[in-house]
Design a protein around this motif. Sequence first.
Motif, PDB file in Angstrom:
ATOM      1  N   GLY A   1      26.958  38.384  53.889  1.00 20.38           N
ATOM      2  CA  GLY A   1      27.572  39.146  52.482  1.00 20.38           C
ATOM      3  C   GLY A   1      27.028  40.147  52.022  1.00 20.38           C
ATOM      4  N   ALA A   2      27.236  40.851  52.321  1.00 21.87           N
ATOM      5  CA  ALA A   2      26.959  42.467  52.512  1.00 21.87           C
ATOM      6  C   ALA A   2      28.226  43.156  51.493  1.00 21.87           C
ATOM      7  CB  ALA A   2      26.626  43.263  52.984  1.00 21.87           C
ATOM      8  N   PRO A   3      28.617  43.896  50.642  1.00 20.95           N
ATOM      9  CA  PRO A   3      29.455  44.096  50.207  1.00 20.95           C
ATOM     10  C   PRO A   3      30.372  44.533  50.656  1.00 20.95           C
ATOM     11  CG  PRO A   3      27.594  45.321  49.144  1.00 20.95           C
ATOM     12  CD  PRO A   3      26.857  44.642  50.189  1.00 20.95           C
ATOM     13  N   ALA A   4      31.901  44.511  50.012  1.00 21.76           N
ATOM     14  CA  ALA A   4      32.522  45.102  50.929  1.00 21.76           C
ATOM     15  C   ALA A   4      33.411  46.867  50.140  1.00 21.76           C
ATOM     16  CB  ALA A   4      34.653  44.588  50.311  1.00 21.76           C
ATOM     17  N   PHE A   5      34.391  46.905  50.484  1.00 24.72           N
ATOM     18  CA  PHE A   5      34.903  48.852  50.246  1.00 24.72           C
ATOM     19  C   PHE A   5      35.721  48.783  49.573  1.00 24.72           C
ATOM     20  CE2 PHE A   5      34.771  49.673  54.915  1.00 24.72           C
ATOM     21  CZ  PHE A   5      35.383  50.292  55.031  1.00 24.72           C
ATOM     22  N   ILE A   6      36.368  49.835  48.692  1.00 19.61           N
ATOM     23  CA  ILE A   6      37.833  49.855  48.654  1.00 19.61           C
ATOM     24  C   ILE A   6      37.797  51.583  48.553  1.00 19.61           C
ATOM     25  CG2 ILE A   6      37.474  49.969  46.614  1.00 19.61           C
ATOM     26  CD1 ILE A   6      40.350  48.206  47.043  1.00 19.61           C
ATOM     27  N   TYR A   7      38.855  51.794  49.477  1.00 20.25           N
ATOM     28  CA  TYR A   7      39.291  53.768  49.474  1.00 20.25           C
ATOM     29  C   TYR A   7      40.663  53.852  48.444  1.00 20.25           C
ATOM     30  CZ  TYR A   7      42.039  57.559  51.305  1.00 20.25           C
ATOM     31  OH  TYR A   7      42.544  58.674  51.406  1.00 20.25           O
ATOM     32  N   VAL A   8      41.081  55.122  47.344  1.00 22.33           N
ATOM     33  CA  VAL A   8      42.294  55.103  47.289  1.00 22.33           C
ATOM     34  C   VAL A   8      42.279  56.172  47.580  1.00 22.33           C
ATOM     35  CG1 VAL A   8      43.896  54.534  45.052  1.00 22.33           C
ATOM     36  CG2 VAL A   8      41.739  52.990  45.199  1.00 22.33           C
ATOM     37  N   ALA A   9      43.644  56.929  47.448  1.00 23.37           N
ATOM     38  CA  ALA A   9      43.771  58.264  47.753  1.00 23.37           C
ATOM     39  C   ALA A   9      43.497  59.202  46.423  1.00 23.37           C
ATOM     40  CB  ALA A   9      44.916  58.245  48.676  1.00 23.37           C
ATOM     41  N   PRO A  10      42.950  60.107  46.872  1.00 25.58           N
ATOM     42  CA  PRO A  10      42.988  60.946  45.776  1.00 25.58           C
ATOM     43  C   PRO A  10      44.237  60.945  44.688  1.00 25.58           C
ATOM     44  CG  PRO A  10      40.956  62.161  47.301  1.00 25.58           C
ATOM     45  CD  PRO A  10      42.142  60.727  48.150  1.00 25.58           C
ATOM     46  N   ARG A  11      44.975  61.291  45.059  1.00 25.22           N
ATOM     47  CA  ARG A  11      46.474  61.776  45.055  1.00 25.22           C
ATOM     48  C   ARG A  11      46.738  60.782  44.103  1.00 25.22           C
ATOM     49  NH1 ARG A  11      49.339  58.793  48.463  1.00 25.22           N
ATOM     50  NH2 ARG A  11      48.479  58.870  50.275  1.00 25.22           N
ATOM     51  N   LEU A  12      46.357  59.745  44.375  1.00 22.51           N
ATOM     52  CA  LEU A  12      46.907  57.900  43.719  1.00 22.51           C
ATOM     53  C   LEU A  12      45.501  57.491  42.944  1.00 22.51           C
ATOM     54  CD1 LEU A  12      48.082  55.589  46.384  1.00 22.51           C
ATOM     55  CD2 LEU A  12      49.525  57.020  45.249  1.00 22.51           C
ATOM     56  N   SER A  13      44.457  57.264  42.823  1.00 18.85           N
ATOM     57  CA  SER A  13      43.105  56.948  41.928  1.00 18.85           C
ATOM     58  C   SER A  13      43.760  56.914  40.634  1.00 18.85           C
ATOM     59  CB  SER A  13      41.835  57.201  42.771  1.00 18.85           C
ATOM     60  OG  SER A  13      41.655  58.149  42.329  1.00 18.85           O
ATOM     61  N   GLY A  14      43.886  58.278  40.014  1.00 19.93           N
ATOM     62  CA  GLY A  14      44.208  58.711  38.236  1.00 19.93           C
ATOM     63  C   GLY A  14      46.002  57.834  37.977  1.00 19.93           C
ATOM     64  N   LYS A  15      46.283  56.962  39.135  1.00 25.86           N
ATOM     65  CA  LYS A  15      48.172  56.314  39.128  1.00 25.86           C
ATOM     66  C   LYS A  15      48.181  54.977  38.691  1.00 25.86           C
ATOM     67  CE  LYS A  15      50.901  59.809  40.594  1.00 25.86           C
ATOM     68  NZ  LYS A  15      51.486  60.202  42.364  1.00 25.86           N
ATOM     69  N   VAL A  16      46.122  54.654  39.398  1.00 24.56           N
ATOM     70  CA  VAL A  16      46.511  53.592  39.981  1.00 24.56           C
ATOM     71  C   VAL A  16      46.071  52.350  38.126  1.00 24.56           C
ATOM     72  CG1 VAL A  16      45.190  50.955  41.011  1.00 24.56           C
ATOM     73  CG2 VAL A  16      45.950  53.037  42.327  1.00 24.56           C
ATOM     74  N   ARG A  17      47.099  51.156  38.110  1.00 27.80           N
ATOM     75  CA  ARG A  17      46.209  50.521  37.148  1.00 27.80           C
ATOM     76  C   ARG A  17      45.653  48.878  37.920  1.00 27.80           C
ATOM     77  NH1 ARG A  17      46.554  45.473  34.522  1.00 27.80           N
ATOM     78  NH2 ARG A  17      48.302  45.603  35.930  1.00 27.80           N
ATOM     79  N   PRO A  18      44.356  49.162  38.022  1.00 31.11           N
ATOM     80  CA  PRO A  18      43.678  47.987  38.458  1.00 31.11           C
ATOM     81  C   PRO A  18      43.782  46.829  38.435  1.00 31.11           C
ATOM     82  CG  PRO A  18      41.963  50.003  37.667  1.00 31.11           C
ATOM     83  CD  PRO A  18      43.355  49.724  36.716  1.00 31.11           C
ATOM     84  N   ALA A  19      44.694  46.008  38.692  1.00 36.17           N
ATOM     85  CA  ALA A  19      44.571  44.101  39.083  1.00 36.17           C
ATOM     86  C   ALA A  19      43.599  43.568  38.370  1.00 36.17           C
ATOM     87  CB  ALA A  19      45.363  43.840  39.904  1.00 36.17           C
ATOM     88  N   LEU A  20      42.401  43.899  38.792  1.00 35.79           N
ATOM     89  CA  LEU A  20      41.149  43.181  38.584  1.00 35.79           C
ATOM     90  C   LEU A  20      40.378  44.245  37.324  1.00 35.79           C
ATOM     91  CD1 LEU A  20      40.269  41.656  42.056  1.00 35.79           C
ATOM     92  CD2 LEU A  20      41.433  40.409  40.502  1.00 35.79           C
ATOM     93  N   SER A  21      40.780  44.001  36.381  1.00 35.16           N
ATOM     94  CA  SER A  21      40.048  45.775  35.317  1.00 35.16           C
ATOM     95  C   SER A  21      38.896  45.573  34.867  1.00 35.16           C
ATOM     96  CB  SER A  21      41.550  45.826  34.417  1.00 35.16           C
ATOM     97  OG  SER A  21      42.188  44.502  33.582  1.00 35.16           O
ATOM     98  N   GLY A  22      37.819  45.537  35.810  1.00 31.84           N
ATOM     99  CA  GLY A  22      36.777  44.986  35.641  1.00 31.84           C
ATOM    100  C   GLY A  22      35.979  45.992  33.828  1.00 31.84           C
ATOM    101  N   TRP A  23      34.659  45.789  33.144  1.00 33.04           N
ATOM    102  CA  TRP A  23      33.769  45.936  33.196  1.00 33.04           C
ATOM    103  C   TRP A  23      33.646  47.683  33.602  1.00 33.04           C
ATOM    104  CZ3 TRP A  23      28.214  46.765  30.969  1.00 33.04           C
ATOM    105  CH2 TRP A  23      27.691  46.360  31.821  1.00 33.04           C
ATOM    106  N   LEU A  24      33.278  47.110  34.765  1.00 39.10           N
ATOM    107  CA  LEU A  24      32.270  48.639  34.989  1.00 39.10           C
ATOM    108  C   LEU A  24      33.609  48.936  35.581  1.00 39.10           C
ATOM    109  CD1 LEU A  24      29.474  46.536  36.603  1.00 39.10           C
ATOM    110  CD2 LEU A  24      29.079  48.765  34.667  1.00 39.10           C
ATOM    111  N   GLY A  25      34.421  48.815  35.737  1.00 40.68           N
ATOM    112  CA  GLY A  25      35.509  49.811  35.809  1.00 40.68           C
ATOM    113  C   GLY A  25      36.450  50.502  34.683  1.00 40.68           C
ATOM    114  N   HIS A  26      36.136  50.921  33.424  1.00 41.47           N
ATOM    115  CA  HIS A  26      36.474  51.182  32.306  1.00 41.47           C
ATOM    116  C   HIS A  26      36.149  52.131  31.514  1.00 41.47           C
ATOM    117  CE1 HIS A  26      36.171  51.447  28.126  1.00 41.47           C
ATOM    118  NE2 HIS A  26      37.973  50.029  27.898  1.00 41.47           N
ATOM    119  N   GLU A  27      36.417  53.198  31.188  1.00 42.93           N
ATOM    120  CA  GLU A  27      36.156  54.127  31.250  1.00 42.93           C
ATOM    121  C   GLU A  27      34.545  54.642  30.489  1.00 42.93           C
ATOM    122  OE1 GLU A  27      38.809  56.295  28.325  1.00 42.93           O
ATOM    123  OE2 GLU A  27      39.190  58.377  28.727  1.00 42.93           O
ATOM    124  N   ALA A  28      34.117  53.735  29.417  1.00 43.19           N
ATOM    125  CA  ALA A  28      33.035  53.520  29.410  1.00 43.19           C
ATOM    126  C   ALA A  28      33.065  52.226  29.103  1.00 43.19           C
ATOM    127  CB  ALA A  28      33.359  54.190  27.644  1.00 43.19           C
TER     128      ALA A  28
END
Lengths: 397, 397
Positions: free
Chosen positions: A217-244
């Motif tokens: 049950g160890a957690p998973a990981f996700i990679y997003v290319a740096p050229r894309l990560s600023g453009k992505v709207r995360p469909a799973l918009s959770g609070w720890l992914g919030h700017e603040a």
Amino acid sequence: MTDFATTKSMFHLPEGVLYLDGNSLGPLPKSAAKRVESMLKDEWGQMLITGWNKAGWMGMPTGLGDRIGRLIGAEPGSVVVGDTLSIKVYQAVASALELNPTRRVVLSDNGNFPSDLYMADGLLRSLGPDYELRVVDPQDVAEHITEEVAVLMLTEVDYRSGRMHDMKALTELAHANGVVTVWDLAHSAGAVPVDLSGCNADFAVGCTYKYLNGGPGAPAFIYVAPRLSGKVRPALSGWLGHEAPFAFDLDYRPGAGIERMRVGTPPVIQMAALSAAMDIWDMAEMADVRAKSIELTELFIARVEATCPDLSLASPRDPAQRGSQVSFHFDEGYAAMQALIARGVIGDFRAPDIMRFGFTPLYIDEGDVEQAAQILADIITNKLWDKPEYKIRQRVT
Amino acid sequence: MTDFATTKSMFHLPEGVLYLDGNSLGPLPKSAAKRVESMLKDEWGQMLITGWNKAGWMGMPTGLGDRIGRLIGAEPGSVVVGDTLSIKVYQAVASALELNPTRRVVLSDNGNFPSDLYMADGLLRSLGPDYELRVVDPQDVAEHITEEVAVLMLTEVDYRSGRMHDMKALTELAHANGVVTVWDLAHSAGAVPVDLSGCNADFAVGCTYKYLNGGPGAPAFIYVAPRLSGKVRPALSGWLGHEAPFAFDLDYRPGAGIERMRVGTPPVIQMAALSAAMDIWDMAEMADVRAKSIELTELFIARVEATCPDLSLASPRDPAQRGSQVSFHFDEGYAAMQALIARGVIGDFRAPDIMRFGFTPLYIDEGDVEQAAQILADIITNKLWDKPEYKIRQRVT
């Protein structure tokens, strides 16, 4: 050079067991119990809520992400740990689809994990009847990469046969057709060298309980290319992914870069165990692991083919086309695998007739492989699974 | 009768700390470290992959679900543990929306956790521009429950003030208008008696690291009413929610009842810690917990109001309207809370001016409350946060 004798000594491997199933669940790092105990008693027990900052729990998902990132050719700051692989597949495909908003097809193959297909199917059903999950044979993927396809979702190493896709070539072909790629590295991370950056990959996901030895049950990981990560709207918009996250604003604003792929509260106890496993990985070079893995798989194939003519290789013969596992077809595969497990050689069975063996140089050496092949030969030659008393007498408890 | 002296003795509470933040992260059960060590060494270490069956890991999500279910009035077999609360919110709202396919509005309030609003917002954006997240003031929820609304998504106990919604009345009103309900029990489970079955609730979700004491990053839970679980198509269609996960079929078929709300591989190490916490909960009756909680919160309010006239109650005065926490408005709340923490009384601060204190009868008693109130009075009366040397001399390390 990676010192495999040392890495082997750092795992707990039960007496009398030859463990060739590290591609399902890696073994316990000896330091994990102490690490977790300290996390429980010294951090949770003593610091309570303040552990999130004082003990650095909040930074663990990206810290562990970077350590995994080194093994898969990811740029620093492009990998984050959390959730399960199923959730990360969903998150990656949903986010990839939004980067390609005019297209409606997700292309995958029937060599992919069924679980990945289930998650994509569930997502596309939610999005509406225009969306299609197109599942083709693995060898036909390239010809189906067209300008109709929004997202190419593939697992690099087939979980049954160990056959590898050519990540670089397929990613190039995808990009040439305007397709966003999602690579599942569940049987790649820690198994074969991966060069996400060099392949110009878009998204990748993987789990940490297989070759990475993070525990059940160890957690998973996700990679997003740096050229894309600023453009992505995360469909799973959770609070720890919030700017603040701690501003508790009512409106969601995605965090910087890979941080926005975080969702909820990360599993600190699991991450403590995973960090013990990553200490061992920090001592390893993937090129060494790969070279050793090929030696081990070649040795196993040679021994089995010499002694068990009824088994036929289900994995690619060319090691360059193969992950870190070897599979054989055998009509009596299920029963034979049970007998093998009773004799202490743990592999696994995948329907309809596949006996699967994982090779993990961090803790499996030539001697183990020779022994496992010998026991397999004994079982197959003497059809030991037919003897009703056999399993009971020999069962490893 | 619940024996609170015994339950208190079963937690590790650091010397010199009065912990009034169990609504953020509960403390360490003394048995958790041993339980987790045994899970690591005797199960993962010795059984390896066979632990999924031999050690019963696969059944833990529903086994723990039933133990939590007893505390929230859920029918046996209607709760399953897994993922994070954010993911379970998403799963519940997505599944609820599909049960109401002609409507497009999710109704919530601004007393809800921002994280729940973020997840719902992200989901609705994915579904298209017709969908709307309608966020109203808590007191206006009832009048906004109309036939336009698909899903009512509320948190029963407000995380800042402790104000409680009337779950039974709002659920009835929702059903009368054809609205499906999703209740977040993050500040309810283990805090106040909940009667999901008696309220005829549809979906509920919650976390296990607050009042339930499961540890940092402990998994969430989800409830689906038995009358609905066979009808739900889980939007997060993961392989462990499949009817036959190990058949590795390419097509998804949902499992029976609550099993279909499982997604990926559950966090076994976290669940081992949670099971130690649930052993303590198994000794408690929620009616006793509630009676004691009201005693403690009433005592704290009385003491603070008698000694700190500058603080004004932010929680409902009527204990029947309040969860198991007490909040006060205070302009200097942030600084005062820092000073309080430095003196060993751990509460927390929520913007803009709320000092928040959680009361958890399993390990907090009248003596603790008296002491905490005294220290608070000292800090407020003497404005101790203004003394620059204060925090340094007194800091609890």
